[in-house]
Design a protein around this motif. Sequence first.
Motif, PDB file in Angstrom:
ATOM      1  N   GLY A  50       0.777  -1.225   0.000  1.00  0.00           N
ATOM      2  CA  GLY A  50       0.000   0.000   0.000  1.00  0.00           C
ATOM      3  C   GLY A  50       0.808   1.274   0.000  1.00  0.00           C
ATOM      4  N   ILE A  51       2.040   1.246  -0.492  1.00  0.00           N
ATOM      5  CA  ILE A  51       2.729   2.512  -0.750  1.00  0.00           C
ATOM      6  C   ILE A  51       1.905   3.299  -1.760  1.00  0.00           C
ATOM      7  CG2 ILE A  51       4.776   3.528  -1.836  1.00  0.00           C
ATOM      8  CD1 ILE A  51       6.479   1.496  -0.420  1.00  0.00           C
ATOM      9  N   HIS A  52       1.273   2.570  -2.669  1.00  0.00           N
ATOM     10  CA  HIS A  52       0.246   3.132  -3.556  1.00  0.00           C
ATOM     11  C   HIS A  52      -1.103   2.592  -3.074  1.00  0.00           C
ATOM     12  CE1 HIS A  52       3.704   3.137  -6.670  1.00  0.00           C
ATOM     13  NE2 HIS A  52       3.665   4.294  -6.007  1.00  0.00           N
ATOM     14  N   GLY A  53      -2.026   3.485  -2.735  1.00  0.00           N
ATOM     15  CA  GLY A  53      -3.226   3.105  -2.003  1.00  0.00           C
ATOM     16  C   GLY A  53      -4.293   2.376  -2.779  1.00  0.00           C
ATOM     17  N   VAL A  84       0.955   1.207   3.896  1.00  0.00           N
ATOM     18  CA  VAL A  84       1.790   2.367   4.203  1.00  0.00           C
ATOM     19  C   VAL A  84       0.997   3.657   4.029  1.00  0.00           C
ATOM     20  CG1 VAL A  84       3.793   3.701   3.441  1.00  0.00           C
ATOM     21  CG2 VAL A  84       3.966   1.210   3.631  1.00  0.00           C
ATOM     22  N   ASN A  85       0.372   3.802   2.869  1.00  0.00           N
ATOM     23  CA  ASN A  85      -0.294   5.052   2.476  1.00  0.00           C
ATOM     24  C   ASN A  85      -1.789   4.973   2.809  1.00  0.00           C
ATOM     25  OD1 ASN A  85      -1.194   7.379   1.200  1.00  0.00           O
ATOM     26  ND2 ASN A  85      -0.412   6.827  -0.823  1.00  0.00           N
ATOM     27  N   VAL A  86      -2.109   5.108   4.101  1.00  0.00           N
ATOM     28  CA  VAL A  86      -3.500   4.984   4.544  1.00  0.00           C
ATOM     29  C   VAL A  86      -4.380   6.059   3.909  1.00  0.00           C
ATOM     30  CG1 VAL A  86      -5.031   5.092   6.544  1.00  0.00           C
ATOM     31  CG2 VAL A  86      -2.852   3.893   6.714  1.00  0.00           C
ATOM     32  N   ASP A  87      -3.889   7.299   3.848  1.00  0.00           N
ATOM     33  CA  ASP A  87      -4.700   8.389   3.287  1.00  0.00           C
ATOM     34  C   ASP A  87      -5.003   8.138   1.816  1.00  0.00           C
ATOM     35  OD1 ASP A  87      -4.727   9.663   5.706  1.00  0.00           O
ATOM     36  OD2 ASP A  87      -3.073  11.030   5.232  1.00  0.00           O
ATOM     37  N   GLY A  88      -4.010   7.656   1.059  1.00  0.00           N
ATOM     38  CA  GLY A  88      -4.242   7.340  -0.347  1.00  0.00           C
ATOM     39  C   GLY A  88      -5.251   6.220  -0.509  1.00  0.00           C
ATOM     40  N   PHE A  89      -5.182   5.233   0.396  1.00  0.00           N
ATOM     41  CA  PHE A  89      -6.121   4.113   0.367  1.00  0.00           C
ATOM     42  C   PHE A  89      -7.548   4.587   0.646  1.00  0.00           C
ATOM     43  CE2 PHE A  89      -8.399   0.787   2.744  1.00  0.00           C
ATOM     44  CZ  PHE A  89      -8.396  -0.232   1.807  1.00  0.00           C
ATOM     45  N   VAL A  93      -7.145   7.330  -3.979  1.00  0.00           N
ATOM     46  CA  VAL A  93      -6.275   8.100  -4.867  1.00  0.00           C
ATOM     47  C   VAL A  93      -5.187   7.171  -5.385  1.00  0.00           C
ATOM     48  CG1 VAL A  93      -4.640  10.005  -5.011  1.00  0.00           C
ATOM     49  CG2 VAL A  93      -6.719  10.254  -3.652  1.00  0.00           C
ATOM     50  N   SER A  94      -4.949   7.192  -6.667  1.00  0.00           N
ATOM     51  CA  SER A  94      -3.969   6.275  -7.237  1.00  0.00           C
ATOM     52  C   SER A  94      -2.584   6.903  -7.270  1.00  0.00           C
ATOM     53  CB  SER A  94      -4.378   5.859  -8.653  1.00  0.00           C
ATOM     54  OG  SER A  94      -4.383   6.988  -9.507  1.00  0.00           O
ATOM     55  N   GLY A  95      -1.598   6.134  -6.835  1.00  0.00           N
ATOM     56  CA  GLY A  95      -0.209   6.480  -7.090  1.00  0.00           C
ATOM     57  C   GLY A  95       0.455   7.469  -6.158  1.00  0.00           C
ATOM     58  N   ILE A  96      -0.314   8.315  -5.461  1.00  0.00           N
ATOM     59  CA  ILE A  96       0.305   9.399  -4.716  1.00  0.00           C
ATOM     60  C   ILE A  96      -0.134   9.402  -3.257  1.00  0.00           C
ATOM     61  CG2 ILE A  96       0.470  10.872  -6.758  1.00  0.00           C
ATOM     62  CD1 ILE A  96      -1.929  12.465  -5.552  1.00  0.00           C
ATOM     63  N   TYR A  97       0.599  10.140  -2.440  1.00  0.00           N
ATOM     64  CA  TYR A  97       0.169  10.472  -1.095  1.00  0.00           C
ATOM     65  C   TYR A  97      -0.623  11.775  -1.200  1.00  0.00           C
ATOM     66  CZ  TYR A  97       0.324  12.070   3.742  1.00  0.00           C
ATOM     67  OH  TYR A  97      -0.022  12.526   4.991  1.00  0.00           O
ATOM     68  N   SER A 100       0.551  15.446  -0.203  1.00  0.00           N
ATOM     69  CA  SER A 100       1.599  16.199  -0.900  1.00  0.00           C
ATOM     70  C   SER A 100       1.555  16.041  -2.413  1.00  0.00           C
ATOM     71  CB  SER A 100       2.972  15.762  -0.397  1.00  0.00           C
ATOM     72  OG  SER A 100       3.224  14.404  -0.750  1.00  0.00           O
ATOM     73  N   GLY A 101       0.771  15.078  -2.895  1.00  0.00           N
ATOM     74  CA  GLY A 101       0.725  14.839  -4.341  1.00  0.00           C
ATOM     75  C   GLY A 101       1.933  14.104  -4.869  1.00  0.00           C
ATOM     76  N   GLU A 102       2.738  13.506  -3.982  1.00  0.00           N
ATOM     77  CA  GLU A 102       3.963  12.828  -4.404  1.00  0.00           C
ATOM     78  C   GLU A 102       3.780  11.317  -4.465  1.00  0.00           C
ATOM     79  OE1 GLU A 102       7.677  14.888  -2.442  1.00  0.00           O
ATOM     80  OE2 GLU A 102       5.978  14.969  -1.063  1.00  0.00           O
ATOM     81  N   ASN A 103       4.485  10.704  -5.395  1.00  0.00           N
ATOM     82  CA  ASN A 103       4.588   9.258  -5.449  1.00  0.00           C
ATOM     83  C   ASN A 103       5.627   8.833  -4.414  1.00  0.00           C
ATOM     84  OD1 ASN A 103       5.146   6.558  -6.034  1.00  0.00           O
ATOM     85  ND2 ASN A 103       5.016   6.844  -8.243  1.00  0.00           N
ATOM     86  N   LEU A 104       5.171   8.173  -3.346  1.00  0.00           N
ATOM     87  CA  LEU A 104       6.068   7.818  -2.251  1.00  0.00           C
ATOM     88  C   LEU A 104       7.113   6.788  -2.647  1.00  0.00           C
ATOM     89  CD1 LEU A 104       3.574   7.598   0.762  1.00  0.00           C
ATOM     90  CD2 LEU A 104       4.991   9.534   0.049  1.00  0.00           C
TER      91      LEU A 104
END
Length: 316
Positions: A50-53, A84-89, A93-97, A100-104
Amino acid sequence: MKESITFGDLTCAPGEKVQGYMTFADTGIKSPMTLINGTEEGKTLLLTTGIHGGEYPSIEGVIELAEELKPKDIHGALVIFHPVNVDGFLDRVSGIYPGSGENLNRQYPGDPNGTIGQKFAYALTNDVIKKCDFMIDTHGGDLHETLPPYVYYPGVGDQKVAELSRQAALAVHAKYMVRSQCDSNAYHMCNHFGIPSMLMEMGGRGLWTREEVEAYKFNVKNVMRYVGLLEGEVILPENPAHVITNAAYIDAEVSGCWYPMVKLEEKVKKGQLLGVIKDFFGNVLEEVYAEFDALILFYTTSLAIKAGDPIITYGI
């Protein structure tokens, strides 16, 4: 005597399983973490998802492993982030946190004084990765992506460590095994610190099935057996993965509407038109051609595309 392990605010004694959240520096990123410390000596394995949600089969598979695995099962220690990326999940949202709009997964080696993504990458590298002996980073096709099951191993950096990673990747039941030349994501950082690693991919388009989740769990546990964390025989695939040693990762140069002209796993020829990007009036803005004979390994399925976003990957 076997020692306790500590990651963030969590400490896990031998024979214990501890769950909670780890905060990565001052990023605002808080990730659910499970620590499982066996009673016997062994390696410490890092398992992330889940680095990518939006990559659901891997996320659900690792959540279930974190629930099911017990200290009595583990020789050594297991560190799990899920996701990892709970907010993205949660924001889908695909691909980013989204903060910040960044790909972690493109910020390594990171910077403690940089952006949120760079701070996260620095913290994950220095507070987690360097304390482990092996890393499995699990991914998949994101909300707008499709791909076949495959496993990456690092092809850059220390080649002795890369070979250890390749040998472990042979335990993954996948259709393709890719020797990656990228050097900006989490599992590649392991290679620079003498830590074997791999990245698994499966699923896509914002969907997940019980079959995909079970396949993911099987592969992770099979690699854990290879590393020595779980007892039992490593089950090698009957049909070894097709090895890809040269891959091209193509990002969009412009924003607009994306029209792929090939299918997944299609064999393409050098110079073949793979897809086009058009504006909202139907005018062609960009044409994408194959630079060599190859197989299509991934492409974006959404009509919408932004400049800089991945659109297609092919390799041989």
